[in-house]
Design a protein around this motif. Structure first.
Motif, mmCIF file in Angstrom:
data_model
loop_
_atom_site.group_PDB
_atom_site.id
_atom_site.type_symbol
_atom_site.label_atom_id
_atom_site.label_comp_id
_atom_site.label_asym_id
_atom_site.label_seq_id
_atom_site.Cartn_x
_atom_site.Cartn_y
_atom_site.Cartn_z
ATOM 1 N N VAL A 122 0.941 -1.059 0.110
ATOM 2 C CA VAL A 122 0.050 -0.071 0.135
ATOM 3 C C VAL A 122 1.003 1.235 0.191
ATOM 4 C CG1 VAL A 122 -1.720 1.211 1.090
ATOM 5 C CG2 VAL A 122 -1.609 -1.187 1.166
ATOM 6 N N PRO A 123 0.864 2.295 -0.944
ATOM 7 C CA PRO A 123 1.576 3.384 -1.138
ATOM 8 C C PRO A 123 1.132 4.080 0.247
ATOM 9 C CG PRO A 123 0.748 2.775 -3.257
ATOM 10 C CD PRO A 123 0.037 1.956 -2.118
ATOM 11 N N PHE A 124 2.158 4.689 0.732
ATOM 12 C CA PHE A 124 2.167 5.460 1.955
ATOM 13 C C PHE A 124 2.613 6.729 2.142
ATOM 14 C CE2 PHE A 124 3.293 6.140 6.571
ATOM 15 C CZ PHE A 124 2.058 6.330 7.267
ATOM 16 N N ALA A 125 3.766 7.040 1.485
ATOM 17 C CA ALA A 125 4.313 8.338 1.514
ATOM 18 C C ALA A 125 5.606 8.278 0.444
ATOM 19 C CB ALA A 125 5.092 8.631 3.007
ATOM 20 N N ARG A 126 5.821 9.623 0.167
ATOM 21 C CA ARG A 126 7.277 9.746 -0.730
ATOM 22 C C ARG A 126 7.821 11.049 -0.005
ATOM 23 N NH1 ARG A 126 7.225 11.287 -7.082
ATOM 24 N NH2 ARG A 126 9.486 11.261 -7.342
ATOM 25 N N TRP A 127 9.075 10.713 0.138
ATOM 26 C CA TRP A 127 10.085 11.386 0.739
ATOM 27 C C TRP A 127 11.294 11.957 -0.068
ATOM 28 C CZ3 TRP A 127 10.591 13.529 6.038
ATOM 29 C CH2 TRP A 127 9.482 13.535 6.955
ATOM 30 N N TRP A 128 11.457 13.079 -0.472
ATOM 31 C CA TRP A 128 12.543 13.449 -1.526
ATOM 32 C C TRP A 128 13.172 14.948 -0.938
ATOM 33 C CZ3 TRP A 128 11.253 14.415 -7.570
ATOM 34 C CH2 TRP A 128 12.300 14.695 -8.325
ATOM 35 N N PRO A 129 13.916 14.816 -0.201
ATOM 36 C CA PRO A 129 14.645 16.135 0.306
ATOM 37 C C PRO A 129 15.414 16.732 -1.194
ATOM 38 C CG PRO A 129 15.124 14.287 1.512
ATOM 39 C CD PRO A 129 14.543 13.744 0.335
ATOM 40 N N ARG A 130 15.606 17.874 -1.082
ATOM 41 C CA ARG A 130 16.326 18.776 -2.067
ATOM 42 C C ARG A 130 17.131 19.762 -1.558
ATOM 43 N NH1 ARG A 130 10.822 18.272 -4.033
ATOM 44 N NH2 ARG A 130 10.614 17.273 -5.970
ATOM 45 N N HIS A 131 18.138 19.294 -0.370
ATOM 46 C CA HIS A 131 19.041 20.201 -0.041
ATOM 47 C C HIS A 131 20.396 19.967 -0.800
ATOM 48 C CE1 HIS A 131 16.762 21.006 3.644
ATOM 49 N NE2 HIS A 131 16.546 19.612 3.766
ATOM 50 N N ARG A 132 21.237 21.104 -0.664
ATOM 51 C CA ARG A 132 22.398 21.304 -1.517
ATOM 52 C C ARG A 132 23.472 20.322 -0.743
ATOM 53 N NH1 ARG A 132 22.015 27.076 -1.425
ATOM 54 N NH2 ARG A 132 20.983 27.866 -3.510
ATOM 55 N N ASN A 133 23.635 19.962 0.468
ATOM 56 C CA ASN A 133 24.781 19.753 1.163
ATOM 57 C C ASN A 133 24.593 18.292 1.778
ATOM 58 O OD1 ASN A 133 26.204 21.966 0.445
ATOM 59 N ND2 ASN A 133 24.945 23.033 1.924
ATOM 60 N N MET A 134 23.497 17.266 1.347
ATOM 61 C CA MET A 134 23.029 16.199 1.597
ATOM 62 C C MET A 134 22.943 15.146 0.578
ATOM 63 S SD MET A 134 20.194 17.165 4.671
ATOM 64 C CE MET A 134 20.016 15.559 5.069
ATOM 65 N N ARG A 135 23.396 13.919 0.826
ATOM 66 C CA ARG A 135 22.885 12.908 0.061
ATOM 67 C C ARG A 135 21.605 12.681 -0.189
ATOM 68 N NH1 ARG A 135 25.466 6.775 0.522
ATOM 69 N NH2 ARG A 135 24.920 6.049 -1.681
ATOM 70 N N VAL A 136 21.082 12.773 -1.263
ATOM 71 C CA VAL A 136 19.574 12.738 -1.358
ATOM 72 C C VAL A 136 18.871 11.574 -2.036
ATOM 73 C CG1 VAL A 136 17.977 13.793 -2.851
ATOM 74 C CG2 VAL A 136 19.650 15.161 -2.014
ATOM 75 N N ASP A 157 15.081 9.781 -3.136
ATOM 76 C CA ASP A 157 13.796 9.894 -3.494
ATOM 77 C C ASP A 157 13.142 8.744 -3.182
ATOM 78 O OD1 ASP A 157 11.160 10.392 -4.450
ATOM 79 O OD2 ASP A 157 11.939 10.460 -6.588
ATOM 80 N N THR A 158 12.522 8.525 -1.789
ATOM 81 C CA THR A 158 12.308 7.211 -1.200
ATOM 82 C C THR A 158 10.608 7.048 -1.010
ATOM 83 O OG1 THR A 158 14.126 7.285 0.095
ATOM 84 C CG2 THR A 158 12.492 5.910 0.777
ATOM 85 N N ARG A 159 10.010 6.139 -1.792
ATOM 86 C CA ARG A 159 8.596 5.656 -1.720
ATOM 87 C C ARG A 159 8.676 4.819 -0.549
ATOM 88 N NH1 ARG A 159 6.051 7.156 -6.629
ATOM 89 N NH2 ARG A 159 7.597 7.743 -8.066
ATOM 90 N N PHE A 160 7.691 5.055 0.447
ATOM 91 C CA PHE A 160 7.094 4.137 1.479
ATOM 92 C C PHE A 160 5.817 3.561 1.130
ATOM 93 C CE2 PHE A 160 9.994 7.357 3.287
ATOM 94 C CZ PHE A 160 10.496 6.797 4.333
ATOM 95 N N TYR A 161 6.029 2.033 1.410
ATOM 96 C CA TYR A 161 4.814 1.139 1.377
ATOM 97 C C TYR A 161 4.580 0.596 2.492
ATOM 98 C CZ TYR A 161 6.149 1.825 -3.528
ATOM 99 O OH TYR A 161 6.277 2.497 -4.647
ATOM 100 N N LEU A 162 3.303 0.227 2.945
ATOM 101 C CA LEU A 162 2.819 -0.715 4.055
ATOM 102 C C LEU A 162 2.432 -2.163 3.567
ATOM 103 C CD1 LEU A 162 0.277 1.871 5.902
ATOM 104 C CD2 LEU A 162 2.690 1.599 6.013
#
Length: 268
Positions: A142-156, A158-163
């Motif tokens: 079950v799709p739950f969330a999607r996190w996609w930081p866009r900071h300059r100085n961090m390893r980035v 684009d993560t999809r979370f499922y249940l």
């Protein structure tokens, strides 16, 4: 450079690596709130070393190939990135924990253990499906969330979370010993308590997701919430609140807590 120069949502942020993670539920054998499988990462890893997270990892090219082939064969119409993410979540969970989730066929503990060994050897979920005559079960995720930081100085990422729901209570799991050093089951509220007591380390996205999951005592309630809540891509950003720096997320993303003091947030 001052941290306020890294407010998030930068057009020139580092390219994101697609990734996926799976929140695996099981019934509490003692009858309490549902348990969630947590994975403690090796302290030597560059990203989130020593942190307790959900099983998951980056999307491999073989995951995309399998997603494309599966949709072509079944006629399933999904966003290719979503389909590849589901396969990554299934593959990483089997690899890291030994659980065959999101798969159907003749599955028992012995066959799951053999499938894990094959997966660790080849790295391709397609090899496991062929060898054991298993099929993917996308409906189990079950799709739950999607996190996609866009900071300059961090390893980035684009993560999809499922249940997903394992159902049964007493299930043995073992760490793969390469990227992870410890696995355990706990309710979301219990995991938050352990983090507050410094017994485990959790990073900002994990804390926010545990707070959201702690609202539900069983998988079906979490599933209904996820299906009823449109997925908003979460890009944390830094803002000033009453003169203090806060790391915050969109207020409409479905989370009960939308931020914390930057000085208290563990970002990686």
């Amino acid at each position: 450079m001052d941290e306020l120069d890294d407010m998030g949502e930068h057009a020139d942020a580092a390219p994101a690596t697609p990734a996926a993670t799976l929140v695996v539920f099981r019934h509490d054998p003692a009858g309490g709130p549902a348990h969630i499988l947590m994975v403690e990462r090796s302290g030597s890893l560059a990203f989130a070393g020593g942190a307790t997270v959900f099983p998951g990892g980056k999307v491999d090219p073989a995951d995309r190939d399998l997603a494309e082939a599966f949709m072509a064969r079944t006629g399933l119409a999904l966003d290719p990135a979503d389909a590849a993410g589901r396969i990554t979540a299934v593959r990483e969970t089997l690899e890291e924990t030994g659980l065959a989730v999101g798969l159907v066929g003749a599955i028992d503990a012995e066959r799951a253990a053999a499938a894990r060994r094959l997966l660790l050897d080849t790295g391709r979920l397609a090899d496991v499906l062929e060898a054991f005559d298993w099929e993917l079960d996308f409906d189990a995720l079950v799709p739950f969330a999607r996190w996609w930081p866009r900071h300059r100085n961090m390893r980035v990422f684009d993560t999809r979370f499922y249940l997903a729901d394992l159902g049964t209570g007493a299930v043995d799991v073992t760490a793969d010993t390469t990227e992870n050093r410890h696995l355990f089951w706990a309710s979301a509220a219990e995991a938050l308590r352990l983090a507050d007591e410094k017994a485990i380390k959790i990073i900002f996205p994990t804390r926010r997701n545990l707070e959201r999951l702690a609202q539900f005592s069983h998988f079906h309630a979490a599933r209904e919430h996820a299906l009823a809540t449109p997925i908003v891509t979460v890009t944390p950003r830094i803002e000033l609140r009453d003169g203090e720096r806060w790391l915050v997320i969109p207020a409409d993303a479905g989370y009960p807590v939308d931020g914390e003091l930057l000085s208290q947030a563990d970002r990686a």
